[in-house]
Design a protein around this motif. Sequence first.
Motif, PDB file in Angstrom:
ATOM      1  N   THR A  16     -18.782  -1.771  -9.506  1.00 18.89           N
ATOM      2  CA  THR A  16     -19.173  -2.168  -8.129  1.00 18.89           C
ATOM      3  C   THR A  16     -17.971  -2.926  -7.729  1.00 18.89           C
ATOM      4  N   PRO A  17     -17.516  -2.773  -6.609  1.00 20.54           N
ATOM      5  CA  PRO A  17     -16.466  -3.843  -5.901  1.00 20.54           C
ATOM      6  C   PRO A  17     -16.967  -5.052  -5.746  1.00 20.54           C
ATOM      7  N   LYS A  18     -16.069  -6.239  -5.774  1.00 15.67           N
ATOM      8  CA  LYS A  18     -16.390  -7.420  -5.885  1.00 15.67           C
ATOM      9  C   LYS A  18     -16.655  -7.923  -4.507  1.00 15.67           C
ATOM     10  N   TYR A  19     -16.074  -7.122  -3.491  1.00 13.89           N
ATOM     11  CA  TYR A  19     -15.897  -7.561  -1.746  1.00 13.89           C
ATOM     12  C   TYR A  19     -16.875  -6.666  -1.359  1.00 13.89           C
ATOM     13  N   THR A  20     -17.817  -7.183  -0.253  1.00 15.73           N
ATOM     14  CA  THR A  20     -18.561  -6.450   0.492  1.00 15.73           C
ATOM     15  C   THR A  20     -18.174  -5.570   1.629  1.00 15.73           C
ATOM     16  N   SER A  21     -16.963  -6.106   2.301  1.00 12.05           N
ATOM     17  CA  SER A  21     -16.582  -5.628   3.459  1.00 12.05           C
ATOM     18  C   SER A  21     -15.144  -6.289   3.497  1.00 12.05           C
ATOM     19  N   GLY A  22     -14.122  -5.419   4.184  1.00 10.09           N
ATOM     20  CA  GLY A  22     -12.881  -5.601   4.300  1.00 10.09           C
ATOM     21  C   GLY A  22     -12.032  -4.638   5.499  1.00 10.09           C
ATOM     22  N   VAL A  23     -10.836  -5.227   5.785  1.00 11.08           N
ATOM     23  CA  VAL A  23      -9.921  -4.560   6.536  1.00 11.08           C
ATOM     24  C   VAL A  23      -8.808  -4.483   5.875  1.00 11.08           C
ATOM     25  N   ILE A  24      -8.118  -3.258   5.843  1.00 14.96           N
ATOM     26  CA  ILE A  24      -6.636  -2.764   5.141  1.00 14.96           C
ATOM     27  C   ILE A  24      -5.900  -2.536   6.287  1.00 14.96           C
ATOM     28  N   ALA A  25      -4.602  -3.070   6.301  1.00  6.96           N
ATOM     29  CA  ALA A  25      -3.574  -2.542   7.353  1.00  6.96           C
ATOM     30  C   ALA A  25      -2.568  -2.632   6.382  1.00  6.96           C
ATOM     31  N   PRO A  26      -1.805  -1.388   6.321  1.00  2.00           N
ATOM     32  CA  PRO A  26      -0.447  -1.020   5.513  1.00  2.00           C
ATOM     33  C   PRO A  26       0.646  -1.940   6.363  1.00  2.00           C
ATOM     34  N   ILE A  27       1.378  -2.467   5.536  1.00  4.61           N
ATOM     35  CA  ILE A  27       2.872  -2.939   5.972  1.00  4.61           C
ATOM     36  C   ILE A  27       3.704  -1.930   5.955  1.00  4.61           C
ATOM     37  N   ILE A  28       4.343  -1.278   7.061  1.00  4.80           N
ATOM     38  CA  ILE A  28       5.537  -0.188   7.128  1.00  4.80           C
ATOM     39  C   ILE A  28       6.529  -1.016   7.509  1.00  4.80           C
TER      40      ILE A  28
END
Length: 103
Positions: free
Chosen positions: A50-62
């Motif tokens: 199970t992931p350690k984090y419950t929520s998140g946002v991921i934005a790739p750096i291009i």
Amino acid sequence: IAVAGAPKKELLDKRVSPALEKIMEEKTSVMLSATGENRMINMTADEEGTPKYTSGVIAPIISQGDPIGAVMLLSKEANVQMGELERKLAETAASFLGKQMEQ
């Protein structure tokens, strides 16, 4: 992984997980949560279960059209839900970093 904030020892200098790598390669921001369509993923390759984090946002750096990393806002608190504000913050930071790498 480079880290700013409290969980440095958990993430610093670890390899990214295949799921995180896939998100970066798709070049689109995602909001993840413990429930729903976009479920939370493990951030490092050595994390299991199970992931350690419950929520998140991921934005790739291009940079020059290629994904070179990602800006992630993560929470371990059960009642925290990321929204459009957090998405825009992550995207703005990722865009800034991508442009800085091009110069």
